[in-house]
Design a protein around this motif. Structure first.
Motif, PDB file in Angstrom:
ATOM      1  N   SER A 122       0.660  -0.965  -0.242  1.00 45.64           N
ATOM      2  CA  SER A 122      -0.032   0.138   0.017  1.00 45.64           C
ATOM      3  C   SER A 122       0.816   0.856   0.141  1.00 45.64           C
ATOM      4  O   SER A 122       1.961   1.363   0.717  1.00 45.64           O
ATOM      5  N   LEU A 123       0.512   2.611  -0.415  1.00 44.16           N
ATOM      6  CA  LEU A 123       0.864   3.582  -0.761  1.00 44.16           C
ATOM      7  C   LEU A 123       0.167   4.487  -0.250  1.00 44.16           C
ATOM      8  O   LEU A 123       0.230   5.518  -0.684  1.00 44.16           O
ATOM      9  N   GLN A 163       7.005  -3.840   8.437  1.00 42.27           N
ATOM     10  CA  GLN A 163       8.306  -3.450   8.258  1.00 42.27           C
ATOM     11  C   GLN A 163       7.487  -1.643   8.292  1.00 42.27           C
ATOM     12  O   GLN A 163       6.290  -1.810   7.136  1.00 42.27           O
ATOM     13  N   VAL A 164       7.671  -0.725   9.137  1.00 40.85           N
ATOM     14  CA  VAL A 164       7.689   0.492   8.565  1.00 40.85           C
ATOM     15  C   VAL A 164       8.819   1.160   7.798  1.00 40.85           C
ATOM     16  O   VAL A 164       9.936   1.298   8.408  1.00 40.85           O
ATOM     17  N   GLN A 165       8.440   1.950   6.964  1.00 34.85           N
ATOM     18  CA  GLN A 165       9.343   3.500   6.070  1.00 34.85           C
ATOM     19  C   GLN A 165       8.560   4.611   6.280  1.00 34.85           C
ATOM     20  O   GLN A 165       7.868   4.387   6.105  1.00 34.85           O
ATOM     21  N   THR A 219       5.200   4.458   5.008  1.00 40.55           N
ATOM     22  CA  THR A 219       4.318   3.154   4.383  1.00 40.55           C
ATOM     23  C   THR A 219       4.792   2.172   4.982  1.00 40.55           C
ATOM     24  O   THR A 219       5.533   1.827   5.807  1.00 40.55           O
ATOM     25  N   TYR A 220       3.836   0.997   4.862  1.00 36.54           N
ATOM     26  CA  TYR A 220       3.800  -0.398   5.897  1.00 36.54           C
ATOM     27  C   TYR A 220       3.911  -1.617   4.963  1.00 36.54           C
ATOM     28  O   TYR A 220       3.811  -1.407   3.545  1.00 36.54           O
ATOM     29  N   LEU A 248      -6.275   3.646   6.491  1.00 40.32           N
ATOM     30  CA  LEU A 248      -5.307   2.480   6.131  1.00 40.32           C
ATOM     31  C   LEU A 248      -4.598   2.102   7.939  1.00 40.32           C
ATOM     32  O   LEU A 248      -4.341   2.410   8.522  1.00 40.32           O
ATOM     33  N   HIS A 249      -5.769   0.682   7.910  1.00 40.49           N
ATOM     34  CA  HIS A 249      -5.495  -0.205   8.913  1.00 40.49           C
ATOM     35  C   HIS A 249      -4.586  -1.527   8.664  1.00 40.49           C
ATOM     36  O   HIS A 249      -5.040  -3.233   7.973  1.00 40.49           O
TER      37      HIS A 249
END
Length: 550
Positions: free
Chosen positions: A414-415, A470-472, A457-458, A421-422
């Motif tokens: 997803s972006l 992971q989260v950026q 993003t995730y 967003l969950h």
């Protein structure tokens, strides 16, 4: 259709919904304003539109006259400004000021211009404010004063919602209405449909799935009613385009959303019950079948919830901020009254009762009881409504592990910039039957999680007994990433960096992240990981949550 005996001819489930909805809505009616009013004193135009359908179904003494008054007031609150981007939509409340006028020649711009305008204004704001929140606020207020800002100064979706309500009124109750009022409704719908088509063709404000389905319906319905071949042709083109995007993965862009799946089903119910073109109704039947199959895939009857992840969500409970529980009651019948919980969407219940729903026989067992533990994976293309045109439909993968008392959900790819967003979710039920939920959210310190933020993003994956995330971060904003856990008797003392002891569930935690701050709140707690941006760097955090027995 004469509705004198409509209520008496309805099923138990339909009558139950009508009675409950009207018991809630009748006291909210303001005789002077002829609209529903909330305790804040603010009137609500869209919910009044939903309410009038219940009045016409019930048709008790005074109900038709009240419905006619409401229709008049709704139309009084419609914008008739053909050059404005909000032409044909309706005020959310009579009290709200009109959007700015004459400052945005939007029809002269290329499709998708709104993205570039939005990002340019955001860059100007950042350059001006240099992180000063008060300057950011004042700059945005100035923009909203000069330009019509979608969602802030107007809501374009009120066109489609109210046009659908009016279509149901005309399809089922026209003979109860004065001829002059019907003519005024038709004139109003000319404005609404024209505005809706202009929006769609310009792509100035992309349409999410639920609005797209309503858009197709109103173009078809009013195209036939008002003898407008161009609208009918547009409806066919849009229906075919929607179908082609659907069949790629047999999934919706608003994926696994309890709030918007319920609106999708309502819109598809209107296609089926009131649609004029058989080819569009045929597409609707296939799409409706596919939607029910998606629901069954992620549904757990023991917990009466979808597992997550959610592209767009407000609450974790299916019966909150959603009509899906109501729809389940309509199709499952007696014994499922507990799924009908009054919430902010309940004004739509009369329309749901009117159009009805058809669940495929092979799907119904999944709605009635747990069909066995399973690993689920489903791809879909989301719509990132605030992303660059041509790059705003990324391919996403939703995964879930579903067993009787535990559900884990994760999303990758997803972006989406929306806080709705969950991407990572967890549900579990204790031996005592208590339900607990967890979701991953983000916000600015002191802010709200529902805001839009670019640059985070995730990638999350759900498996048996494990959730990996992971989260950026690629943003100059300070943010708080947090796991929100809801339920009874949650104790912050049981949360450490590496182990979360929760009622009925224990999690080992491997975190590549700063030490968290634990915040105890009414109804739950938050495990908060602060993000501090460093100049010229991209930040990352990662988590592996493992369910363990102790």
């Amino acid at each position: 259709m004469n509705s004198t005996s409509m209520l008496e001819q309805m099923t138990y489930e339909q009558r139950y919904l009508i009675h409950q909805a009207m018991a809630d809505l009748d006291p909210q009616y303001d005789e002077t304003a002829q609209l529903l009013v909330y305790s804040s004193g603010r009137h609500n135009v869209r919910e009044s539109s939903h309410y009038l359908i219940g009045l016409l179904i019930r048709n008790a003494p005074g109900d038709v006259a009240r419905a006619c008054d409401i229709i008049e007031r709704i139309i009084d609150n419609q914008y008739d400004l053909p050059d404005e981007i909000y032409h044909g939509t309706f005020k959310r409340a009579p009290q709200e000021p009109n959007p700015p006028c004459g400052s945005l020649p939007w029809k002269s711009f290329a499709p998708g211009f709104a993205y570039f305008l939005d990002t340019t204004l955001a860059q100007i704001s950042a350059e001006l404010s240099q992180g000063n929140k008060e300057l950011e606020r004042r700059f945005q207020a100035a923009v909203d004063h000069v330009l019509p800002t979608v969602w802030t100064t107007y809501d374009p979706n009120w066109r489609e919602f109210i046009a659908c309500d009016f279509a149901a009124v005309l399809a089922y109750f026209e003979e109860l209405l004065p001829a002059e009022l019907v003519r005024r409704m038709e004139a109003s719908m000319v404005l609404a449909v024209r505005g809706s088509i202009d929006r769609r063709r310009s792509d100035a404000i992309p349409m999410n799935t639920n609005i797209e389905l309503m858009h197709i319906f109103i173009c078809d319905f009013y195209g036939h009613r008002l003898n407008n071949p161009a609208w009918i042709e547009h409806a066919h083109e849009e229906a075919q385009r929607f179908y082609e995007s659907f069949v790629e993965f047999k999934s919706f862009a608003e994926f696994n959303s309890t709030t918007y799946y319920s609106v999708d089903l309502m819109a598809l119910g209107l296609w089926r019950a009131c649609g004029k073109s058989e080819s569009i109704r045929a597409i609707g039947r296939e799409v409706e079948l596919g939607l029910w199959e998606n629901i069954a895939l992620f549904y757990n009857a023991e917990m009466a919830n979808l597992s997550g992840p959610f592209t767009r969500g407000y609450e974790m409970e299916m019966t909150e901020h959603s009509m899906l529980g109501v729809i389940f009651f309509l199709v499952l019948g007696r014994g499922y009254e507990h799924l009908v919980v009054p919430n902010v969407e309940s004004a739509s219940d009369p329309l749901l009762a009117l159009v009805g729903f058809q669940v495929p026989e092979h799907v119904k067992p999944y709605l009635l009881q747990h069909q066995g533990d399973r690993q689920v994976e489903k791809q879909f293309r989301e719509l990132c409504e605030r992303s660059k045109p041509g790059e705003n439909t990324p391919l996403c993968t939703a995964t879930a592990w579903i067993e009787r008392d535990v559900m884990i959900g994760g999303m990758a790819g997803s972006l989406n910039t929306s806080g709705q967003l969950h991407p990572a979710t967890l549900y579990w039920k204790t031996e005592a039957g208590k339900l607990y939920t967890m979701r991953l959210l983000r916000r600015e310190p002191g802010g709200r999680w529902g805001a839009h933020y670019r640059g985070i993003t995730y990638n999350a994956k759900a498996e048996k007994d494990q959730l990996s995330v992971q989260v950026q971060f690629d943003t100059p904003r300070e943010l708080e990433l947090f796991f929100e856990i809801s339920g009874e008797q949650l104790d912050s003392a049981e949360i450490t960096d590496s182990f979360w002891r929760l009622p009925g569930l224990n999690l080992e935690v491997e975190a590549n992240a700063p030490s968290p701050v634990i915040v105890q709140r009414d109804g739950g707690l938050e495990i908060v990981y602060p993000y501090q941006p460093a100049a010229g760097t991209i930040g990352q955090m990662s988590f592996i949550l493992k369910r363990v027995q102790t």
